[in-house]
Design an enzyme around this catalytic site. Sequence first.
Site, PDB file in Angstrom:
ATOM      1  CG  HIS A 331      -0.241  -0.016   2.538  1.00 54.74           C
ATOM      2  ND1 HIS A 331       0.447   1.065   3.067  1.00 54.74           N
ATOM      3  CD2 HIS A 331      -0.108  -1.008   3.465  1.00 54.74           C
ATOM      4  CE1 HIS A 331       0.946   0.756   4.244  1.00 54.74           C
ATOM      5  NE2 HIS A 331       0.634  -0.503   4.517  1.00 54.74           N
ATOM      6  CB  CYS A 349       2.171  -3.362   5.113  1.00 50.97           C
ATOM      7  SG  CYS A 349       0.679  -3.936   5.958  1.00 50.97           S
TER       8      CYS A 349
END
Length: 404
Positions: A331, A349
């Site tokens: 992301h 992440c």
Amino acid sequence: MPRTRVRAHHPIRTVLAAALLVPLSAACTSDPAPAPAAAGTGEGAPAKNAEGPVTVQVTPTGKQVLAGQPVRVTASGGRLTSVTVTDARGGGLPGRAAPDGRTWTSSRKAVPGTAYAVTAETRTRGGTATTNRSFFTTAPAAKVNKVDWRPGAGTTVGVAQPVSLVFDHPVRNRAEVEKQLKITTSNPTEGSWGWLRDYAGNDRVDWRPKDYWKPGTRVTVTAELNGTASSEGRWFVRDYTTSFTIGPRQIVKVDLDAHHLTLLRDGATVRRIPVSGGTPGGDKRSWRGTAVLMAKEGTINMNSETVGLGNAYDKDVAYSMRLTWSGMYAHAAPWNTRFFGNSNQSSGCIGMSDADASWFYAQVCPGDPFEITGKDTKGTVAPNNGFGQWNLSWPDWRSRSALR
């Protein structure tokens, strides 16, 4: 004289009745020896090849019978020329007769809560045709098992996308369920079903090809589950089908040690993007191995407490691409700009700039594999953590089939 007449005719009636009970196959294969003349008369046996009616037996029969069994029709004294099994909604059970025409068996099972009419047309060896009709009803399903599918119908997915069925109740009859599942592809594709426990704890069965799909492959999944018991007292009460297409061969190589990802399309490098992965040395590390892009979720709220990291963050995150059920995404992470390309400082992440994330988000699709490498990680993505089955060897994956 009356007594003499009675003794003369009583044996004739006995012989005639016995002849009608002789199976047709036995009566027509050879000429039987003449019946002895009745005592005190010159009368012989009745004419040869006398035919009786064809007897038809249908199972199951009756009311409120247990579903989940095929319909079987048997003919005695002749052969079946046609059998149809229909329900009140106009549907039916297909089937096939044995080569000798004596039996017919449906290829589908009787489903719960249904009334069936069975019409059997027969013919004797002598050519006499008859029609027999019978009826039965099945008991309704007291408990039902439902299925959630991936991927959706009409979608285009990446080369690592498995077929995945998640059941909302346990499946005990795994072999029987797996027999009802069929994969049809537009080109020869070797693959296997494998059973696992989903990340949420539900039973799940996935079909994975041996190697990544060939781009352009058209896939149809058919699950003829209606009438199959998933466990004691619980039934499937509908069939399922879906079709999808495999898109271009896109592979995302994520090197956590070099702090970048590379998008490959048909073997050629499309773009390299600087990233920052999970912080080394603790629970914020990233996973390694092959993770499959599960969904493109856009802008979502991420809260660290939902993944067991305490009060570390609570923010809206743009261009979110889910890689695991445990919460690993790729992301946009503009708050980590200074770390892109040189250090892993995320909460697990794979973060990148807004501009890179916007471009990358538009390029990838669900089913694309992310092949992640790095020395300091939490371990390999588990088979049930998203679509981590690519981290199993082919023999290990095949061993998860209930039919092996």
